[in-house]
Scaffold this active site. Structure first.
Site, PDB file in Angstrom:
ATOM      1  N   LEU A  13     -14.948   1.978 -19.835  1.00 40.40           N
ATOM      2  CA  LEU A  13     -15.834   2.847 -19.066  1.00 40.40           C
ATOM      3  C   LEU A  13     -15.689   2.467 -17.595  1.00 40.40           C
ATOM      4  O   LEU A  13     -16.570   1.882 -16.990  1.00 40.40           O
ATOM      5  CB  LEU A  13     -17.279   2.670 -19.532  1.00 40.40           C
ATOM      6  CG  LEU A  13     -17.549   2.909 -21.014  1.00 40.40           C
ATOM      7  CD1 LEU A  13     -19.006   2.614 -21.313  1.00 40.40           C
ATOM      8  CD2 LEU A  13     -17.232   4.339 -21.389  1.00 40.40           C
ATOM      9  N   TYR A 141     -21.833   2.981 -11.711  1.00 41.40           N
ATOM     10  CA  TYR A 141     -20.889   3.943 -12.262  1.00 41.40           C
ATOM     11  C   TYR A 141     -20.542   3.564 -13.696  1.00 41.40           C
ATOM     12  O   TYR A 141     -20.507   2.391 -14.054  1.00 41.40           O
ATOM     13  CB  TYR A 141     -19.602   3.985 -11.438  1.00 41.40           C
ATOM     14  CG  TYR A 141     -19.764   4.437 -10.018  1.00 41.40           C
ATOM     15  CD1 TYR A 141     -20.398   5.629  -9.711  1.00 41.40           C
ATOM     16  CD2 TYR A 141     -19.268   3.664  -8.964  1.00 41.40           C
ATOM     17  CE1 TYR A 141     -20.537   6.046  -8.397  1.00 41.40           C
ATOM     18  CE2 TYR A 141     -19.399   4.078  -7.641  1.00 41.40           C
ATOM     19  CZ  TYR A 141     -20.037   5.276  -7.365  1.00 41.40           C
ATOM     20  OH  TYR A 141     -20.176   5.686  -6.068  1.00 41.40           O
ATOM     21  N   SER A 142     -20.261   4.562 -14.494  1.00 40.22           N
ATOM     22  CA  SER A 142     -19.714   4.383 -15.827  1.00 40.22           C
ATOM     23  C   SER A 142     -20.573   3.415 -16.656  1.00 40.22           C
ATOM     24  O   SER A 142     -21.755   3.665 -16.850  1.00 40.22           O
ATOM     25  CB  SER A 142     -18.264   3.928 -15.714  1.00 40.22           C
ATOM     26  OG  SER A 142     -17.539   4.306 -16.848  1.00 40.22           O
ATOM     27  N   ALA A 143     -19.997   2.308 -17.149  1.00 33.36           N
ATOM     28  CA  ALA A 143     -20.786   1.382 -17.963  1.00 33.36           C
ATOM     29  C   ALA A 143     -21.984   0.854 -17.179  1.00 33.36           C
ATOM     30  O   ALA A 143     -23.035   0.572 -17.755  1.00 33.36           O
ATOM     31  CB  ALA A 143     -19.919   0.218 -18.433  1.00 33.36           C
TER      32      ALA A 143
END
Length: 285
Positions: A13, A141-143
């Site tokens: 991620l 962001y993401s994870a």
């Protein structure tokens, strides 16, 4: 050499463009009481605790690349999901702790362990009833955003960012370089899918499609996790809204205003102001 290890790429991620810059391990071995406290200058009060602690609030750092298992406290460049789970559990069980702040500044990290940690964080919050605030000390962001979404509120600074709700992996084809160097690799495998994704030749179309299908399954899981986690937010995003973002990031004042409308964040505030407001709310209750 025989190998029992899969050569398939491991998805992550990760926010596109993120480069993990490994720093000295000495930085990661800093004293536990400093973990997650740099931005808020929290002071230690009472007994030893495995997190920052100030005004009845546990402060837990979620920084850098997020890794499934990390054998030390971590630092500005990396945080372990295993360490986070331990700190979260301790904070919810600590009678001195009235609330928890997640001090987040991360571009993302590994799929492995991320969603199990998110499930744990949601369950622990529900069990203890303690409020949790995600205060971004720049970006999630993401994870990093998956973890932020488990909090009751998300505050992001005007120069920060949120989003990248998607999954990415890579395949390297180094066959051209090997040919240039006069090298030839012979893969000997038992099981036709054992060498899938190996870097010694082009990625077959059917293998690429299978990997892409896996990534899309994970993106759907990611989106559904965010929607579940944000269900109690003042503006709760729908599954369609999250998926339609196509893993884009929301950065800077104008895009963050859009993120607020979508329910991906709750306030645009400087970290110190967000912490002060949260502490005032917690201690007034």
């Amino acid at each position: 050499m025989n190998s029992l290890v899969s050569t398939s790429p491991r998805p992550a991620l990760l926010h596109e463009g993120y480069a993990l810059q490994l720093r000295s391990a000495a930085e990661s071995l800093r004293a536990p009481e400093r973990h997650g406290m740099a931005r808020f200058a929290a002071t230690r009060e009472g007994a030893e605790k495995p997190f920052g602690y100030s005004d009845g609030i546990a402060i837990i750092g979620v920084h850098g690349c997020l890794i499934d298992k990390l054998g030390w406290w971590g630092g500005s460049w990396a945080t372990g999901y295993n360490v986070l789970q331990w700190q979260i559990a301790e904070a919810h069980e600590d009678a001195d702790v009235k609330a928890i702040v997640l001090d987040i500044d991360s571009y993302g990290g590994m799929v492995a362990g991320c969603f199990d940690l998110c499930d744990f964080m949601v369950a622990a919050k529900q069990a203890s009833g303690k409020p949790v605030a995600a205060i971004l000390t720049e970006c999630a962001y993401s994870a990093g955003y998956a973890i932020a979404s488990t909090a009751d509120t998300i505050a992001v600074p005007r120069t920060g960012g949120v989003g990248s709700i998607g999954v990415v992996t890579t395949h390297w084809d180094i066959s051209g370089a090997l040919e240039k160097w006069g090298e030839k690799v012979t893969i000997i495998a038992a099981g036709k899918h054992k060498p899938d994704g190996n870097p010694y030749g082009p990625l077959p179309v059917e293998v690429r499609e299978r990997i892409l299908s896996e990534l899309e399954d994970l993106r759907q899981l990611f989106a559904a996790t965010v929607v579940r986690n944000r269900a109690g937010a003042p503006r709760a995003p729908s599954l369609d809204q999250v998926l339609e973002s196509e893993a884009r990031t929301f950065d800077g004042p104008a895009q963050l205003a859009e993120a607020l409308k979508l329910g991906l964040a709750d306030a645009i505030m400087a970290p110190a102001d967000a912490f002060s407001a949260f502490a005032e709310h917690v201690n007034a209750a």
